[in-house]
Design an enzyme around this catalytic site. Structure first.
Site, PDB file in Angstrom:
ATOM      1  CB  VAL A 108      -0.952   0.004   1.222  1.00 19.89           C
ATOM      2  CG1 VAL A 108      -1.867  -1.207   1.199  1.00 19.89           C
ATOM      3  CG2 VAL A 108      -0.184   0.075   2.547  1.00 19.89           C
ATOM      4  CG  HIS A 124      -3.587  -6.304  -0.014  1.00 22.36           C
ATOM      5  ND1 HIS A 124      -2.498  -7.030   0.423  1.00 22.36           N
ATOM      6  CD2 HIS A 124      -4.494  -7.232  -0.437  1.00 22.36           C
ATOM      7  CE1 HIS A 124      -2.735  -8.328   0.267  1.00 22.36           C
ATOM      8  NE2 HIS A 124      -3.941  -8.457  -0.250  1.00 22.36           N
ATOM      9  N   PRO A 238      14.676 -14.002  -1.930  1.00 21.48           N
ATOM     10  CG  PRO A 238      15.103 -12.635  -0.106  1.00 21.48           C
ATOM     11  CD  PRO A 238      14.281 -12.716  -1.356  1.00 21.48           C
TER      12      PRO A 238
END
Length: 268
Positions: A108, A124, A238
Site C-alpha cells: 500500500v 490491498h 531471497p
C-alpha cells in the site's frame, strides 16, 4: 538459482500477458519492514491479524488509528528502490514489443506508482487514502475515498481522543484506513480491482511472484488460475519458497534480481 529460465519465459511472451505480483519484499530495500516474523522490524512480530481488522477498528478506533499512523509514518520518506524502477522498465519493454503487462501489488506504499508503473493494481488498498466507515456514505465503500489530511492526523497523534478522531466531512462518522483488513473481502471496494486481477491470472503467459510469502488470499487465487491456464510460474525471493512444484524459484532479492532480469532481456 539461475535467472535464465525466467529470462527465457519472459522473452517468449512477446504477444502474451506478463503478470507480476509483488509483496512486501519489494519494498524492503526502501526501508519499509516486511510482514515476516523472522525479518528485522517485521510487522507480524506483533499480532497484525488482530490489529489489522475491521473488528478491532470498531472496538477501538483510537487504538486502530494510532497503530496505523505509526506504521504509515515511515512511508512518507520512503523512495522507490531498483526493484520498483526495474518493474516499470519491464512494463515499458513488454508493451513496446506488443505484449501486455499487469503489476499487482499487495503493498500500500505507492512506490510502484512513484517509480513509473502504469498498468498497476493496488489490490490491498492505498496508504495515501482514507475512507468513511459509515456504509452508504459517498466517501465509503464500495467506491468512495478521501485523501489523507496530515494536519488533522498529526493533531490526533498529539492528543489521541475520540474528539480528535479524523472524521468524514459528509456524515461525521470516523474515517478508516483505505486498506483491505484481514476480516474483509476483496470485493469490498472498487479500488481493489479483484475482477481485473483474476481475469489477468486466467490469461497470463508468465506469472512472476516477487518478494511475497504466499501468505495472503490473492496469491493463492492467482496461483490457482495460473496453474489451470498452464502459465509459466516463477517466484523471485531471497528465500527459496516452494508454494507449488510448478513454481520455479529464483533465489535473489528483488532489488538485485529484477534489474538483472531487465539487463538479460535487453530492457534496460
Amino acid at each position: 538459482m539461475s535467472i535464465d529460465p525466467l529470462t527465457s519465459a519472459c522473452a517468449m511472451a512477446s504477444s502474451g500477458l506478463l503478470l507480476v505480483v509483488t509483496g512486501a519484499g519489494v519494498s524492503l530495500a526502501s526501508g519499509i519492514p516486511t510482514f515476516r516474523g523472522a525479518d528485522p522490524g517485521a510487522v507480524w512480530s506483533v499480532d497484525v491479524t488482530e490489529l489489522g481488522t475491521v473488528d478491532y477498528f470498531r472496538r477501538d478506533p483510537i487504538g486502530s488509528w494510532q497503530w496505523y499512523l505509526r506504521r504509515f509514518g515511515s512511508l512518507h520518506a520512503a523512495r522507490p528502490n531498483p526493484a520498483h524502477f526495474a518493474l516499470a522498465t519491464l512494463e515499458r519493454w513488454q508493451v513496446a514489443r506488443g505484449g501486455e503487462f499487469l503489476l499487482v501489488t499487495q503493498n500500500v506504499d505507492g512506490l510502484h506508482e512513484q517509480a513509473g508503473s502504469r498498468e498497476l493494481v493496488q489490490v490491498h488498498g492505498r496508504a495515501d487514502r482514507v475512507r468513511c466507515s459509515q456504509f452508504g456514505c459517498r466517501y465509503a465503500q464500495p467506491k468512495g475515498w478521501l485523501p489523507r489530511d496530515r494536519e488533522r492526523e498529526e493533531a490526533f497523534l498529539r492528543e489521541p481522543t475520540a474528539a480528535n478522531l479524523p472524521r468524514c466531512p459528509a456524515c461525521d462518522a470516523p474515517l478508516r484506513q483505505h486498506v483491505l483488513w484481514f476480516d474483509e473481502y476483496y470485493t469490498g471496494h472498487r479500488d481493489y480491482e479483484i475482477d481485473r486481477v483474476l481475469q489477468a491470472a486466467k490469461r497470463a503467459a508468465v506469472v512472476l511472484f516477487v518478494g511475497t510469502s504466499f501468505a495472503v488470499g490473492v496469491t493463492e487465487m492467482i496461483l490457482e488460475r495460473g496453474l489451470s491456464r498452464g502459465a509459466k510460474l516463477f517466484a523471485l525471493d531471497p528465500v527459496a519458497r516452494d508454494p507449488h512444484p510448478s513454481v520455479v524459484p529464483v533465489v535473489a532479492t528483488a532489488e538485485d534480481g529484477l534489474p538483472a532480469l531487465c539487463r538479460a532481456l535487453g530492457a534496460d
